[in-house]
Enzyme design. Structure first.
Site, short mmCIF file in Angstrom:
data_model
loop_
_atom_site.label_atom_id
_atom_site.label_comp_id
_atom_site.label_asym_id
_atom_site.label_seq_id
_atom_site.Cartn_x
_atom_site.Cartn_y
_atom_site.Cartn_z
CG HIS A 26 36.15 -8.52 18.87
ND1 HIS A 26 36.78 -8.37 20.10
CD2 HIS A 26 36.51 -9.74 18.42
CE1 HIS A 26 37.48 -9.45 20.36
NE2 HIS A 26 37.33 -10.30 19.37
CB ALA A 84 39.11 -12.47 15.98
CG ASN A 110 47.28 -10.47 19.83
OD1 ASN A 110 48.22 -9.76 20.15
ND2 ASN A 110 47.19 -11.73 20.21
#
Length: 275
Positions: A226, A128, A196
């Site tokens: 993010h 991601a 992760n």
């Protein structure tokens, strides 16, 4: 006749049949050139078998530890606590192992040695997070700092061990709150189902102990966001991605499964773009 002789399709097994594993298996069943789905594993085998009956080419449901016996490539999509159950047999058999539980990989460095000893390989897909190509390139020089700021909807963080241990109820928040600040290694340990991406960033760059991480719970968000900031002797860059959460698992972005599919496609593609 010139060139290398044609070979049969590379067999792929998917360990875990949740939001990520099912999507990866569906793409393999629809067709990725040069690859063939060989088997899956699932916590609920009966449910998985019902879904697999709708596939063009149904495959068996086998235990996690048996995936390496039926496939050349094993994709780990299981909960982090099952990583070794998938990884150790696969690497002992010299398989290529795709690891989604990058946080768990940090606490199992012996897996890298196992891969080296038996001719296997561990692949950590981009998942991601964008920008890992740039980070790995910068790491060939000197990276000064790597910082990641993760902002998530509260339902995507609820139940994380770090929050439970400290009695932090993110579901009661009415405004953004910084719930964690530390290293990527510490974050992966406290939020095993959430970050992760931070572990992958640490592995790609200066290591999980020098990669700084902030995690924010934001009740106004509906996407996992993010941002990474990198300073190095070759480039200074920052990148942001806002991922749509999976319908089946709000802790995981939809793009994570598609990242695995893209990485699998590169295995046999005549054209490969990206590091």
């Amino acid at each position: 006749m010139t060139g290398r002789p044609l070979r049969g399709p590379t067999t792929v097994a998917v360990g875990g049949f949740g939001a990520i594993g099912r999507t990866v298996a569906e793409h393999l069943d629809r067709g990725i050139p040069g690859l063939r789905l060989a088997a899956v594993s699932a916590r609920d085998a009966a449910k998985a078998e019902r879904v697999l009956r709708t596939f063009r080419t149904p495959v068996p449901v086998v235990p996690l530890a048996s995936l390496a016996e039926v496939a050349e490539v094993v994709v780990e999509c299981a909960p982090a606590e099952h990583l070794l159950e998938v990884a150790e047999p696969a690497l002992r058999a010299g398989r290529t192992l795709f690891v989604l539980s990058a946080g768990a990989l940090l606490s199992s460095p012996h897996l890298v040695d196992l891969a080296a000893a038996h001719g296997g390989q561990i692949v950590v897909p981009t998942g991601a997070l964008i920008g890992l190509d740039a980070v790995t390139a910068a790491a060939e020089g000197t990276i000064t700092t790597v910082r990641m700021i993760t902002r998530k909807p509260v339902r995507g963080l609820a139940g994380a061990p770090y929050l439970v241990d400290r009695g932090i109820d993110v579901e009661a928040l009415t405004e953004p709150r910084l719930v964690f600040e530390g290293t990527a290694r510490e974050g992966a340990r406290g939020f095993p189902a959430n970050v992760n991406v931070a572990a992958a960033l640490g592995l790609a760059g200066v290591g999980p102990d020098r990669t700084r991480l902030e995690i924010w719970a934001d009740p106004a968000l509906d996407r996992n966001t993010h941002r990474i900031e990198v300073e190095s002797d070759s480039a200074t860059f920052s990148m942001t991605i806002a991922n749509v959460p999976s319908d089946d698992n709000p802790r995981t972005g939809r793009i994570t499964a598609l990242s695995v599919v893209a990485a699998l496609r590169k295995l046999r593609s005549p054209l490969r773009v990206g590091t």
